[in-house]
Motif scaffolding. Structure first.
Motif, PDB file in Angstrom:
ATOM      1  N   SER A  46      78.627 -73.453 -26.603  1.00  0.00           N
ATOM      2  CA  SER A  46      78.034 -72.329 -25.884  1.00  0.00           C
ATOM      3  C   SER A  46      77.098 -72.817 -24.789  1.00  0.00           C
ATOM      4  O   SER A  46      77.146 -72.341 -23.641  1.00  0.00           O
ATOM      5  CB  SER A  46      77.286 -71.420 -26.858  1.00  0.00           C
ATOM      6  N   THR A  49      79.020 -74.550 -21.983  1.00  0.00           N
ATOM      7  CA  THR A  49      79.723 -73.572 -21.153  1.00  0.00           C
ATOM      8  C   THR A  49      78.755 -72.891 -20.200  1.00  0.00           C
ATOM      9  O   THR A  49      79.071 -72.682 -19.020  1.00  0.00           O
ATOM     10  CB  THR A  49      80.428 -72.516 -22.025  1.00  0.00           C
ATOM     11  N   GLY A  50      77.559 -72.563 -20.686  1.00  0.00           N
ATOM     12  CA  GLY A  50      76.540 -71.973 -19.824  1.00  0.00           C
ATOM     13  C   GLY A  50      76.154 -72.899 -18.687  1.00  0.00           C
ATOM     14  O   GLY A  50      76.057 -72.475 -17.521  1.00  0.00           O
ATOM     15  N   ALA A  54      76.914 -72.205 -14.725  1.00  0.00           N
ATOM     16  CA  ALA A  54      75.803 -72.231 -13.777  1.00  0.00           C
ATOM     17  C   ALA A  54      76.050 -73.258 -12.677  1.00  0.00           C
ATOM     18  O   ALA A  54      75.748 -73.013 -11.502  1.00  0.00           O
ATOM     19  CB  ALA A  54      74.498 -72.534 -14.513  1.00  0.00           C
ATOM     20  N   PHE A  81      74.920 -68.569 -16.206  1.00  0.00           N
ATOM     21  CA  PHE A  81      74.591 -69.333 -17.410  1.00  0.00           C
ATOM     22  C   PHE A  81      74.640 -68.437 -18.640  1.00  0.00           C
ATOM     23  O   PHE A  81      75.184 -68.823 -19.686  1.00  0.00           O
ATOM     24  CB  PHE A  81      73.201 -69.965 -17.291  1.00  0.00           C
ATOM     25  N   ALA A  82      74.070 -67.245 -18.533  1.00  0.00           N
ATOM     26  CA  ALA A  82      74.040 -66.323 -19.671  1.00  0.00           C
ATOM     27  C   ALA A  82      75.447 -65.923 -20.100  1.00  0.00           C
ATOM     28  O   ALA A  82      75.756 -65.869 -21.299  1.00  0.00           O
ATOM     29  CB  ALA A  82      73.213 -65.080 -19.318  1.00  0.00           C
ATOM     30  N   GLY A  84      78.149 -67.664 -19.676  1.00  0.00           N
ATOM     31  CA  GLY A  84      78.757 -68.829 -20.301  1.00  0.00           C
ATOM     32  C   GLY A  84      78.253 -69.074 -21.711  1.00  0.00           C
ATOM     33  O   GLY A  84      79.033 -69.326 -22.626  1.00  0.00           O
ATOM     34  N   ALA A  85      76.927 -68.968 -21.885  1.00  0.00           N
ATOM     35  CA  ALA A  85      76.318 -69.308 -23.173  1.00  0.00           C
ATOM     36  C   ALA A  85      76.554 -68.239 -24.235  1.00  0.00           C
ATOM     37  O   ALA A  85      76.724 -68.560 -25.412  1.00  0.00           O
ATOM     38  CB  ALA A  85      74.814 -69.537 -22.989  1.00  0.00           C
TER      39      ALA A  85
END
Length: 211
Positions: A46, A49-50, A54, A81-82, A84-85
């Motif tokens: 997670s 990925t974030g 980003a 980022f959010a 992705g995470a």
């Protein structure tokens, strides 16, 4: 041994030492990552990925949109980022786990084709629709504006997806272990995320102008 030869020998020794240090650091980082990934697979994937989403946004702003570094939109980067995470990373981890658990067969080629077909015909369209809905909600658009943007962007993004991802996923599902499949996807996706960031922001600007 002459002074020149001694200096040359010393230089070679220093170079060898630095190479060993770099190799040792690389091995330590790789080993640490593997341990963390094994112990905390969901959290690790997670966060990575974030970070990679980003990174794609920053590349889009800096190199594609030619934004001055002092004028970068860090809120926009934080939104990627959010996503992705909290959305893409967990979603991909869960989805790949489902495919790995339920798609079986002795014939590796057929098993891989099944995974790619399900990934591209089921997950990709649903995830892309969810992504567009979430990113535009985070940008503060109203529901009619979000519907307009989905109508404007969805088909184009999906077409681009089908030009790239089936081939990446064929290789990914064929040879990459489950724990590393999200990582492989996300490193390739730095460029994909750059495209998504540019595409969604481009249409956002056109929507703002038109309104």
């Amino acid at each position: 041994m002459s002074l020149l030869a001694q200096l040359a020998h010393l230089g070679r020794r220093k170079t060898a030492i630095f190479q060993q240090i770099r190799l040792g650091n690389t091995k330590q980082i790789s080993s640490g990552y593997q341990k963390t990934l094994t112990k905390y697979p969901l959290l690790t994937q997670s966060i990575q990925t974030g970070i990679l989403m980003a990174s794609g946004d920053l590349i889009a702003q800096t190199f594609v949109e030619k934004t001055n570094i002092n004028k970068l939109d860090y809120l926009r980067t934080g939104q990627f980022f959010a996503i992705g995470a909290f959305m893409a990373g967990p979603g991909l981890r869960f989805w790949y786990g489902v495919l790995d658990k339920h798609i079986h067969g002795r014939n590796v080629k057929i098993k891989t084709l099944k995974k790619v077909a399900l990934d591209q015909l089921v997950f990709a369209p649903v995830f892309m629709l969810a992504f567009l809905g979430v990113i535009n909600t985070m940008k503060g658009f109203s529901m009619p504006e979000i519907k307009h943007k989905i109508h404007e962007d969805y088909v184009d993004i999906l077409k681009t997806n089908y030009c790239i991802w089936p081939w990446i996923q064929l290789a990914n599902f064929s040879v990459v272990p489950l724990n590393y499949q999200v990582l492989v996807v996300q490193f390739v996706a730095i460029f994909w995320n750059t495209y998504l960031s540019w595409k969604t922001n481009k249409s956002s600007n056109s929507l703002n102008v038109s309104t």
